[in-house]
Write a protein that holds these residues in place. Structure first.
Motif, PDB file in Angstrom:
ATOM      1  N   VAL A 180       0.872  -1.171   0.000  1.00 38.62           N
ATOM      2  CA  VAL A 180       0.000   0.000   0.000  1.00 38.62           C
ATOM      3  C   VAL A 180       0.910   1.222   0.000  1.00 38.62           C
ATOM      4  O   VAL A 180       1.802   1.352   0.846  1.00 38.62           O
ATOM      5  CB  VAL A 180      -0.915   0.027   1.235  1.00 38.62           C
ATOM      6  CG1 VAL A 180      -1.811   1.268   1.207  1.00 38.62           C
ATOM      7  CG2 VAL A 180      -1.759  -1.236   1.309  1.00 38.62           C
ATOM      8  N   ILE A 181       0.715   2.080  -0.974  1.00 35.43           N
ATOM      9  CA  ILE A 181       1.505   3.308  -1.093  1.00 35.43           C
ATOM     10  C   ILE A 181       0.599   4.473  -0.711  1.00 35.43           C
ATOM     11  O   ILE A 181      -0.527   4.581  -1.208  1.00 35.43           O
ATOM     12  CB  ILE A 181       2.020   3.495  -2.524  1.00 35.43           C
ATOM     13  CG1 ILE A 181       2.810   2.259  -2.964  1.00 35.43           C
ATOM     14  CG2 ILE A 181       2.882   4.746  -2.645  1.00 35.43           C
ATOM     15  CD1 ILE A 181       2.989   2.148  -4.461  1.00 35.43           C
ATOM     16  N   ALA A 182       1.081   5.321   0.187  1.00 29.72           N
ATOM     17  CA  ALA A 182       0.281   6.465   0.629  1.00 29.72           C
ATOM     18  C   ALA A 182       1.048   7.754   0.404  1.00 29.72           C
ATOM     19  O   ALA A 182       2.210   7.876   0.820  1.00 29.72           O
ATOM     20  CB  ALA A 182      -0.090   6.317   2.104  1.00 29.72           C
ATOM     21  N   ASP A 183       0.404   8.699  -0.234  1.00 31.97           N
ATOM     22  CA  ASP A 183       0.980  10.019  -0.498  1.00 31.97           C
ATOM     23  C   ASP A 183       0.689  10.923   0.697  1.00 31.97           C
ATOM     24  O   ASP A 183      -0.466  11.111   1.081  1.00 31.97           O
ATOM     25  CB  ASP A 183       0.348  10.579  -1.775  1.00 31.97           C
ATOM     26  CG  ASP A 183       0.886  11.944  -2.175  1.00 31.97           C
ATOM     27  OD1 ASP A 183       1.751  12.483  -1.456  1.00 31.97           O
ATOM     28  OD2 ASP A 183       0.435  12.475  -3.208  1.00 31.97           O
ATOM     29  N   SER A 184       1.737  11.480   1.268  1.00 30.93           N
ATOM     30  CA  SER A 184       1.552  12.389   2.403  1.00 30.93           C
ATOM     31  C   SER A 184       0.880  13.697   1.993  1.00 30.93           C
ATOM     32  O   SER A 184       0.388  14.436   2.849  1.00 30.93           O
ATOM     33  CB  SER A 184       2.906  12.702   3.051  1.00 30.93           C
ATOM     34  OG  SER A 184       3.700  13.483   2.166  1.00 30.93           O
ATOM     35  N   GLY A 185       0.888  13.973   0.687  1.00 29.09           N
ATOM     36  CA  GLY A 185       0.363  15.247   0.210  1.00 29.09           C
ATOM     37  C   GLY A 185       1.386  16.365   0.237  1.00 29.09           C
ATOM     38  O   GLY A 185       1.102  17.494  -0.164  1.00 29.09           O
ATOM     39  N   ILE A 186       2.601  16.042   0.685  1.00 27.13           N
ATOM     40  CA  ILE A 186       3.677  17.029   0.782  1.00 27.13           C
ATOM     41  C   ILE A 186       4.763  16.657  -0.218  1.00 27.13           C
ATOM     42  O   ILE A 186       5.206  15.501  -0.258  1.00 27.13           O
ATOM     43  CB  ILE A 186       4.265  17.058   2.205  1.00 27.13           C
ATOM     44  CG1 ILE A 186       3.178  17.426   3.204  1.00 27.13           C
ATOM     45  CG2 ILE A 186       5.438  18.025   2.302  1.00 27.13           C
ATOM     46  CD1 ILE A 186       3.554  17.166   4.639  1.00 27.13           C
ATOM     47  N   LYS A 187       5.173  17.593  -1.028  1.00 30.64           N
ATOM     48  CA  LYS A 187       6.217  17.311  -2.008  1.00 30.64           C
ATOM     49  C   LYS A 187       7.509  16.893  -1.309  1.00 30.64           C
ATOM     50  O   LYS A 187       7.919  17.508  -0.324  1.00 30.64           O
ATOM     51  CB  LYS A 187       6.495  18.542  -2.887  1.00 30.64           C
ATOM     52  CG  LYS A 187       5.402  18.822  -3.910  1.00 30.64           C
ATOM     53  CD  LYS A 187       5.809  19.965  -4.819  1.00 30.64           C
ATOM     54  CE  LYS A 187       4.769  20.203  -5.909  1.00 30.64           C
ATOM     55  NZ  LYS A 187       5.166  21.293  -6.823  1.00 30.64           N
ATOM     56  N   GLY A 188       8.122  15.826  -1.828  1.00 29.42           N
ATOM     57  CA  GLY A 188       9.419  15.428  -1.311  1.00 29.42           C
ATOM     58  C   GLY A 188      10.473  16.459  -1.668  1.00 29.42           C
ATOM     59  O   GLY A 188      10.342  17.199  -2.644  1.00 29.42           O
ATOM     60  N   GLN A 189      11.528  16.505  -0.869  1.00 29.12           N
ATOM     61  CA  GLN A 189      12.611  17.473  -1.100  1.00 29.12           C
ATOM     62  C   GLN A 189      13.943  16.723  -1.076  1.00 29.12           C
ATOM     63  O   GLN A 189      14.732  16.837  -0.140  1.00 29.12           O
ATOM     64  CB  GLN A 189      12.585  18.562  -0.039  1.00 29.12           C
ATOM     65  CG  GLN A 189      11.277  19.351  -0.032  1.00 29.12           C
ATOM     66  CD  GLN A 189      11.289  20.459   1.001  1.00 29.12           C
ATOM     67  OE1 GLN A 189      12.126  21.370   0.947  1.00 29.12           O
ATOM     68  NE2 GLN A 189      10.380  20.394   1.942  1.00 29.12           N
ATOM     69  N   THR A 190      14.169  15.948  -2.126  1.00 31.96           N
ATOM     70  CA  THR A 190      15.324  15.060  -2.164  1.00 31.96           C
ATOM     71  C   THR A 190      16.637  15.825  -2.041  1.00 31.96           C
ATOM     72  O   THR A 190      17.515  15.457  -1.248  1.00 31.96           O
ATOM     73  CB  THR A 190      15.311  14.247  -3.470  1.00 31.96           C
ATOM     74  OG1 THR A 190      14.108  13.484  -3.528  1.00 31.96           O
ATOM     75  CG2 THR A 190      16.499  13.299  -3.528  1.00 31.96           C
ATOM     76  N   GLY A 277       8.910  14.653   3.064  1.00 31.41           N
ATOM     77  CA  GLY A 277       7.642  14.656   2.351  1.00 31.41           C
ATOM     78  C   GLY A 277       7.588  13.459   1.420  1.00 31.41           C
ATOM     79  O   GLY A 277       8.402  12.544   1.523  1.00 31.41           O
ATOM     80  N   GLY A 278       6.625  13.443   0.518  1.00 28.86           N
ATOM     81  CA  GLY A 278       6.524  12.328  -0.419  1.00 28.86           C
ATOM     82  C   GLY A 278       5.632  11.218   0.097  1.00 28.86           C
ATOM     83  O   GLY A 278       4.604  11.475   0.718  1.00 28.86           O
ATOM     84  N   CYS A 279       6.049   9.975  -0.108  1.00 31.85           N
ATOM     85  CA  CYS A 279       5.188   8.819   0.145  1.00 31.85           C
ATOM     86  C   CYS A 279       5.765   7.862   1.170  1.00 31.85           C
ATOM     87  O   CYS A 279       6.959   7.891   1.476  1.00 31.85           O
ATOM     88  CB  CYS A 279       4.953   8.049  -1.161  1.00 31.85           C
ATOM     89  SG  CYS A 279       4.006   8.943  -2.400  1.00 31.85           S
ATOM     90  N   MET A 280       4.893   7.007   1.693  1.00 33.02           N
ATOM     91  CA  MET A 280       5.305   5.877   2.505  1.00 33.02           C
ATOM     92  C   MET A 280       4.733   4.622   1.877  1.00 33.02           C
ATOM     93  O   MET A 280       3.802   4.672   1.061  1.00 33.02           O
ATOM     94  CB  MET A 280       4.849   6.019   3.953  1.00 33.02           C
ATOM     95  CG  MET A 280       3.353   6.136   4.180  1.00 33.02           C
ATOM     96  SD  MET A 280       2.385   4.597   4.068  1.00 33.02           S
ATOM     97  CE  MET A 280       2.940   3.771   5.553  1.00 33.02           C
ATOM     98  N   ILE A 281       5.311   3.469   2.255  1.00 30.78           N
ATOM     99  CA  ILE A 281       4.830   2.187   1.769  1.00 30.78           C
ATOM    100  C   ILE A 281       4.582   1.273   2.953  1.00 30.78           C
ATOM    101  O   ILE A 281       5.251   1.372   3.985  1.00 30.78           O
ATOM    102  CB  ILE A 281       5.826   1.523   0.795  1.00 30.78           C
ATOM    103  CG1 ILE A 281       7.214   1.382   1.437  1.00 30.78           C
ATOM    104  CG2 ILE A 281       5.906   2.309  -0.505  1.00 30.78           C
ATOM    105  CD1 ILE A 281       8.218   0.602   0.599  1.00 30.78           C
TER     106      ILE A 281
END
Length: 323
Positions: A180-190, A277-281
Motif C-alpha cells: 500500500v503506497i500512501a501520499d503524504s500530500g507534501i512534495k518530497g525534497q530530495t 515529504g513524499g510517500c510511505m509504503i
C-alpha cells in the motif's frame, strides 16, 4: 510510409524505492521496483503540421513550449532521430496518474511512455538499451546526473538491486502480498534531504554507522524477497524507517502514516524516496487487507493511496520491457 489513422500507445509504470534510499548515495545497495498500479500512458496520432504536445501542463506546438517541458523537448526529437522520422505530422498526448515530486519516478515514467508510443506508432522494435539511453537524455534535464535507477525500475517488470558504480541486477522474487503506497500530500525534497544528511554525516560517526546498517538491511531485504519471507521483509522495512528517522530525512506526516499502518495490520512500513515529504509504503498479506489499510491511511491524513500486488499485476508489454 507514414501511418494515417493508427495510434501508437506507450505505457510505463511508476516506481518506488523499497529500501536503500539515501544510503545508496554512499555506495550501499538499494532496491527499487515498478508500480504498474500507478502509470503513465502516451498516445501518438497523425496530425499534419508542426509536432504537437498535449499534457496536463502544456497544449501546443512542442518547440514553443517553456522550460517546464524541456525534458520532453529533448527526448522527443532524439527518439525521432533514432527512428529516422521528421519532427512533424504527429500529436503526442500524455496522460499520467503519477504524482510529481513524490519519489515515484514521474519524469522517467513519462519519458518512457513517450518513447514507447513513438516506436509503437512507427512499428519499430524498441530495444531496452535504446529506451534507457533516450530516457536518460530527458532525465538529465530533471536530475543533472541521474543514476538511471528510476528509468530502469519504471521500465522493468521485476525489482532491481542497484549499487552505485556496480550496475543493476534483477531480483526474481517469490513474495506474495501487497504494497500500500500512501501520499503524504507534501512534495518530497530530495536535494535538501541529501545535502542536509551529508553535513550531518561529516559530524557524526554514529550516523555513518546507521548508513552502513541500511546497507545491511537492503541485502537482507533482497534475501527475503527471493525466499518469500514476508514477515522478515516487514521487520526489515520498519527497521529501515527508524534508521531514516534517525538520519533526519523523514517527515512527521510520514512517521504518522507509518505508525498508523503498523497499528492497523501492516507487516512492515517505511517512508520511500528522498524524504522530507513524499510517500510511505506498507506491506500487507493480501488485497483485502490492503484495501482496509488504504482506507485507514486516508482517514489518517493521506492525500491518496494506491495498492500494488507483488505478484501477477504487470503492465501490458508493448515495447522496451524487460522480459
Amino acid at each position: 510510409m507514414m501511418r494515417d489513422h493508427e495510434t501508437g500507445i506507450g505505457v510505463s509504470s511508476s516506481k518506488i524505492i523499497l529500501i536503500g534510499e539515501h544510503s545508496v548515495v554512499y555506495g550501499k545497495p538499494a532496491i527499487a521496483l515498478p508500480v504498474p498500479a500507478v502509470h503513465a500512458v502516451t498516445q501518438t496520432t497523425r496530425c499534419l503540421g508542426p509536432l504537437r504536445l498535449q499534457c496536463s501542463f502544456y497544449n501546443g506546438i512542442l518547440n514553443d513550449g517553456t522550460d517546464q517541458i524541456a525534458g520532453l523537448r529533448t527526448v522527443i526529437p532524439a527518439a525521432l532521430h533514432v527512428l529516422k522520422r521528421p519532427e512533424k505530422d504527429v500529436t503526442i498526448t500524455i496522460n499520467s496518474a503519477i504524482p510529481a515530486a513524490r519519489g515515484m519516478g514521474s519524469s522517467a515514467a513519462v519519458a518512457i511512455s513517450v518513447v514507447r508510443s513513438l516506436f509503437n506508432y512507427f512499428e519499430t522494435p524498441l530495444e531496452r538499451n535504446v529506451l534507457l539511453n533516450l530516457v536518460g537524455v530527458s532525465e538529465k534535464y530533471f536530475h543533472g546526473n541521474p543514476s538511471g535507477l528510476d528509468a530502469a525500475a519504471a521500465s522493468s517488470t521485476h525489482p532491481i538491486f542497484f549499487m552505485k558504480g556496480k550496475g543493476m541486477e534483477w531480483i526474481h522474487h517469490k513474495l506474495r502480498g501487497c504494497l500500500v503506497i500512501a501520499d503524504s500530500g507534501i512534495k518530497g525534497q530530495t536535494k535538501r534531504a541529501v545535502t542536509a544528511l551529508k553535513q550531518r554525516l561529516l559530524q557524526s560517526a554514529l550516523l555513518r554507522r546507521k548508513v552502513n546498517q541500511l546497507g545491511v538491511l537492503t541485502s537482507s531485504a533482497r534475501d527475503a524477497l527471493e525466499t518469500a519471507k514476508e514477515e522478515a521483509l516487514g521487520s526489515i522495512l520498519l527497521d529501515a524507517h527508524l534508521l531514516l528517522q534517525e538520519l533526519g530525512v523523514s517527515h512527521p506526516s510520514l512517521d504518522h502514516l507509518v505508525a498508523t499502518a503498523m497499528k492497523d495490520g501492516a507487516i512492515g512500513a517505511k517512508m520511500t524516496g528522498g524524504g522530507c515529504g513524499g510517500c510511505m509504503i506498507a506491506l500487507v498479506k493480501d488485497v483485502r487487507k490492503a484495501h482496509d489499510l488504504a482506507n485507514k491511511l486516508m482517514g489518517a491524513g493521506a492525500a491518496k493511496t494506491w495498492i500494488q500486488p507483488l505478484q501477477g499485476r504487470d503492465l501490458p508489454v508493448n515495447a522496451g520491457f524487460l522480459d
